[in-house]
Design a protein around this motif. Structure first.
Motif, PDB file in Angstrom:
ATOM      1  N   GLU A 343      59.839  72.877  26.660  1.00 59.83           N
ATOM      2  CA  GLU A 343      58.904  74.293  26.688  1.00 59.83           C
ATOM      3  C   GLU A 343      59.554  75.330  25.977  1.00 59.83           C
ATOM      4  N   GLN A 344      60.936  75.264  25.796  1.00 56.68           N
ATOM      5  CA  GLN A 344      61.605  76.063  24.739  1.00 56.68           C
ATOM      6  C   GLN A 344      60.796  76.233  23.565  1.00 56.68           C
ATOM      7  N   TRP A 345      60.846  74.931  23.104  1.00 54.66           N
ATOM      8  CA  TRP A 345      60.398  74.630  21.678  1.00 54.66           C
ATOM      9  C   TRP A 345      58.857  75.204  21.602  1.00 54.66           C
ATOM     10  N   ASN A 346      58.074  75.300  22.706  1.00 55.78           N
ATOM     11  CA  ASN A 346      56.862  75.780  22.763  1.00 55.78           C
ATOM     12  C   ASN A 346      56.691  77.153  23.397  1.00 55.78           C
ATOM     13  N   ASP A 347      57.832  77.863  23.457  1.00 56.87           N
ATOM     14  CA  ASP A 347      57.906  79.199  23.545  1.00 56.87           C
ATOM     15  C   ASP A 347      57.644  79.514  25.158  1.00 56.87           C
ATOM     16  N   GLY A 348      58.023  78.656  26.095  1.00 54.15           N
ATOM     17  CA  GLY A 348      57.896  78.850  27.431  1.00 54.15           C
ATOM     18  C   GLY A 348      58.677  80.345  27.844  1.00 54.15           C
ATOM     19  N   SER A 349      59.479  80.866  27.127  1.00 52.20           N
ATOM     20  CA  SER A 349      60.244  82.008  27.648  1.00 52.20           C
ATOM     21  C   SER A 349      59.826  83.161  26.848  1.00 52.20           C
ATOM     22  N   ASN A 350      58.687  82.830  26.005  1.00 50.90           N
ATOM     23  CA  ASN A 350      58.172  84.100  25.148  1.00 50.90           C
ATOM     24  C   ASN A 350      56.985  84.498  25.758  1.00 50.90           C
ATOM     25  N   THR A 351      56.904  85.496  26.732  1.00 51.91           N
ATOM     26  CA  THR A 351      55.754  85.827  27.338  1.00 51.91           C
ATOM     27  C   THR A 351      55.535  87.332  27.067  1.00 51.91           C
ATOM     28  N   LEU A 352      54.059  87.848  27.055  1.00 47.23           N
ATOM     29  CA  LEU A 352      53.729  89.110  26.811  1.00 47.23           C
ATOM     30  C   LEU A 352      53.605  90.017  28.170  1.00 47.23           C
ATOM     31  N   CYS A 353      54.220  90.690  28.636  1.00 45.34           N
ATOM     32  CA  CYS A 353      53.893  91.425  29.811  1.00 45.34           C
ATOM     33  C   CYS A 353      52.912  92.572  29.727  1.00 45.34           C
ATOM     34  N   ILE A 354      51.681  92.432  30.250  1.00 41.15           N
ATOM     35  CA  ILE A 354      50.612  93.466  30.121  1.00 41.15           C
ATOM     36  C   ILE A 354      50.820  94.450  31.102  1.00 41.15           C
ATOM     37  N   LYS A 355      51.463  94.339  32.205  1.00 42.72           N
ATOM     38  CA  LYS A 355      51.615  95.189  33.430  1.00 42.72           C
ATOM     39  C   LYS A 355      52.764  94.631  34.253  1.00 42.72           C
ATOM     40  N   PRO A 356      53.444  95.523  35.108  1.00 47.30           N
ATOM     41  CA  PRO A 356      54.543  94.829  35.997  1.00 47.30           C
ATOM     42  C   PRO A 356      53.974  93.600  36.533  1.00 47.30           C
ATOM     43  N   GLY A 357      54.585  92.386  36.431  1.00 51.51           N
ATOM     44  CA  GLY A 357      54.260  91.239  37.257  1.00 51.51           C
ATOM     45  C   GLY A 357      53.175  90.569  36.672  1.00 51.51           C
ATOM     46  N   HIS A 358      52.590  90.866  35.439  1.00 45.64           N
ATOM     47  CA  HIS A 358      51.276  89.987  34.987  1.00 45.64           C
ATOM     48  C   HIS A 358      51.727  89.993  33.400  1.00 45.64           C
ATOM     49  N   VAL A 359      51.561  88.601  33.107  1.00 43.89           N
ATOM     50  CA  VAL A 359      52.182  88.195  31.883  1.00 43.89           C
ATOM     51  C   VAL A 359      51.315  87.158  31.215  1.00 43.89           C
ATOM     52  N   ILE A 360      51.140  87.417  29.850  1.00 39.64           N
ATOM     53  CA  ILE A 360      50.481  86.200  29.279  1.00 39.64           C
ATOM     54  C   ILE A 360      51.193  84.978  28.751  1.00 39.64           C
ATOM     55  N   VAL A 361      50.554  83.686  28.894  1.00 37.62           N
ATOM     56  CA  VAL A 361      51.447  82.770  28.725  1.00 37.62           C
ATOM     57  C   VAL A 361      50.706  81.548  28.102  1.00 37.62           C
ATOM     58  N   TYR A 362      51.481  80.518  27.409  1.00 33.54           N
ATOM     59  CA  TYR A 362      50.618  79.461  26.931  1.00 33.54           C
ATOM     60  C   TYR A 362      50.488  78.178  27.855  1.00 33.54           C
ATOM     61  N   SER A 363      49.299  77.841  27.903  1.00 30.24           N
ATOM     62  CA  SER A 363      49.039  76.598  28.891  1.00 30.24           C
ATOM     63  C   SER A 363      49.841  75.524  28.951  1.00 30.24           C
ATOM     64  N   ARG A 364      50.424  75.296  27.724  1.00 31.00           N
ATOM     65  CA  ARG A 364      51.085  73.713  27.817  1.00 31.00           C
ATOM     66  C   ARG A 364      52.544  73.952  28.380  1.00 31.00           C
ATOM     67  N   ASN A 365      52.833  75.310  28.941  1.00 25.51           N
ATOM     68  CA  ASN A 365      54.231  75.209  29.574  1.00 25.51           C
ATOM     69  C   ASN A 365      54.086  75.316  31.094  1.00 25.51           C
ATOM     70  N   TYR A 366      53.429  74.271  31.342  1.00 23.39           N
ATOM     71  CA  TYR A 366      53.098  74.233  32.745  1.00 23.39           C
ATOM     72  C   TYR A 366      54.269  74.339  33.795  1.00 23.39           C
ATOM     73  N   ILE A 367      55.147  73.902  33.454  1.00 21.57           N
ATOM     74  CA  ILE A 367      56.628  73.762  34.517  1.00 21.57           C
ATOM     75  C   ILE A 367      56.971  75.208  34.671  1.00 21.57           C
ATOM     76  N   THR A 368      57.183  75.922  33.477  1.00 25.74           N
ATOM     77  CA  THR A 368      57.789  77.367  33.663  1.00 25.74           C
ATOM     78  C   THR A 368      56.664  78.135  34.167  1.00 25.74           C
ATOM     79  N   ASN A 369      55.314  77.882  33.867  1.00 21.68           N
ATOM     80  CA  ASN A 369      54.266  78.639  34.290  1.00 21.68           C
ATOM     81  C   ASN A 369      54.121  78.505  36.052  1.00 21.68           C
TER      82      ASN A 369
END
Length: 406
Positions: A343-369
């Motif tokens: 999931e690191q290879w697929n950017d599981g740690s690379n999130t975009l925060c749009i407001k406190p506690g709300h982030v955009i994530v990739y679907s493929r990183n389901y464990i981290t999500n």
């Protein structure tokens, strides 16, 4: 209007994106390494995934602007357009006079400025140009199909420049391939009426490489910068000097330089470490232990830096500089080595925060999500089968221009 970003988490108001274009379809297996790609995304699907991210942003009250639109808006001035075309040709490495002339005529003939910008991004194939009546010896033996290279990394708008407070770092990119990408921001911040009075704290003609994925705004007073595969210690020192000694109205008092592994999997600081809430961060488990972190502050001399190595765990460092006791580090993949690496290879740690506690994530990183949700984070999931082939996540694909300050 300008830019203002003094943190990583407060409500995002305006963001710069680049929708993948024909530059993706100019990737071939033979030239992937040259163009810093590992795979070839399917453009149609990549665009639909990118549109899904833009939709999430807009549904959450974020104004989305696009790199090609802003650049095209400054080219209505014929002198600026001519300057842009010639600078683009020079930075693309076109040297033979006959070829320079043909490329200029080819680009200058494009009437629609947005199409012109997109053509420079996509790359110009040799077969697109009319034949040169006086072919050089190099022209006879040249087998490389492009006169100007495509720029497939452009949809990672985070890297060519970075907003620091109400200023920008217009970056010197690590590779020649990507350094050409900064021409668009250069023209936007020179000529666009919304942005042309923005101060620069770093410039693309400086000597040392720094990229936006390594720059995190922790607060109005503190930024973190990764010492990474693509950002050098010398660049961080120069950035600190520019902030402390050469910039009007600067609020930054501390630069934290964080040394991370130098490899493609750990390309930038934001691929291993992003803020998702006031006191919560995603993190790759391999950097959870002791890290080399250095505090850069003003020294006693007029251009002197004080550099101190911090002998603390990362959570303690964050607690100190964010003035909060309960820092929570959420490990990518839940700490499982195999899952974390995948999931690191697929950017599981690379999130975009749009407001406190709300982030955009990739679907493929389901464990981290799932783990983010367990920690009370609301996730906005976007599809990611094609975008992820470029080795960058939602934060990499976005350049915040305006965030609320508190």
């Amino acid at each position: 209007m300008g830019v203002v970003v003094r943190n990583e988490i407060m409500p995002l108001k305006k963001v710069l994106l680049h929708r993948p274009g024909k530059e993706i379809e100019n990737l071939t297996p033979e030239y992937l390494e040259r163009l810093l790609f590992d795979d070839i995304p399917w453009l149609e699907k990549a665009q639909s995934e990118h549109d899904a991210m833009a939709k999430v942003l807009e549904e959450n009250g974020v104004e989305v602007v696009y790199l090609d639109d802003l650049t095209a808006e400054v080219l209505h001035d014929s002198k600026v357009k001519e300057e842009f075309i010639y600078q683009f040709i020079a930075e693309a490495g076109v040297k033979y006079p006959g070829t320079v002339k043909r490329v200029y005529e080819y680009l200058n003939a494009i009437q629609d400025n947005k199409e012109l910008v997109r053509t420079t991004m996509a790359g110009i194939r040799r077969k697109d140009l009319p034949a040169d009546k006086q072919v050089s010896l190099a022209g006879f033996v040249q087998k490389y199909p492009f006169v100007t290279d495509p720029m497939p990394n452009l949809y990672f708008t985070r890297d060519p420049f970075a907003v620091i407070g109400d200023k920008i770092s217009l970056n010197k990119m690590y590779s020649v391939t990507r350094n050409r990408e900064t021409i668009y921001a250069d023209y936007i911040f020179k000529y666009h009426p919304d942005y042309n009075d923005t101060q620069k704290v770093y410039n693309r003609d400086f000597d040392n490489a720094i990229e936006g994925g390594d720059i995190l705004n922790l607060s109005a007073e503190v930024i973190a910068v990764g010492i990474s595969q693509r950002t050098t210690p010398e660049a961080i020192e120069e950035l600190a000097r520019q902030l402390f000694f050469k910039t009007e109205g600067n609020l930054i008092t501390t630069v934290l330089a964080i040394d991370i592994p130098k490899s493609r999997a750990y390309m930038h600081l934001d691929t291993v470490f992003t803020q998702v809430d006031y006191n919560k961060f995603t993190i790759h488990p391999h950097i959870q232990g002791p890290l080399q972190v250095f505090e850069l502050t003003k020294g006693e001399g007029s251009n002197e830096l004080k550099i101190e190595k911090l002998n603390m765990e990362l959570d303690k460092i964050l607690s100190t500089y964010l003035h909060t006791e309960d820092i929570v580090l959420i490990p990518c993949g839940g700490g499982d080595d195999i899952v974390a690496e995948r999931e690191q290879w697929n950017d599981g740690s690379n999130t975009l925060c749009i407001k406190p506690g709300h982030v955009i994530v990739y679907s493929r990183n389901y464990i981290t999500n799932e783990l983010l949700e367990q920690h009370g984070i609301t996730i906005h999931v976007i599809p990611s089968s094609e975008l992820s082939r470029g080795r960058g996540g939602p934060r990499c694909m976005s350049m915040p221009l305006l965030r609320e300050e508190k």
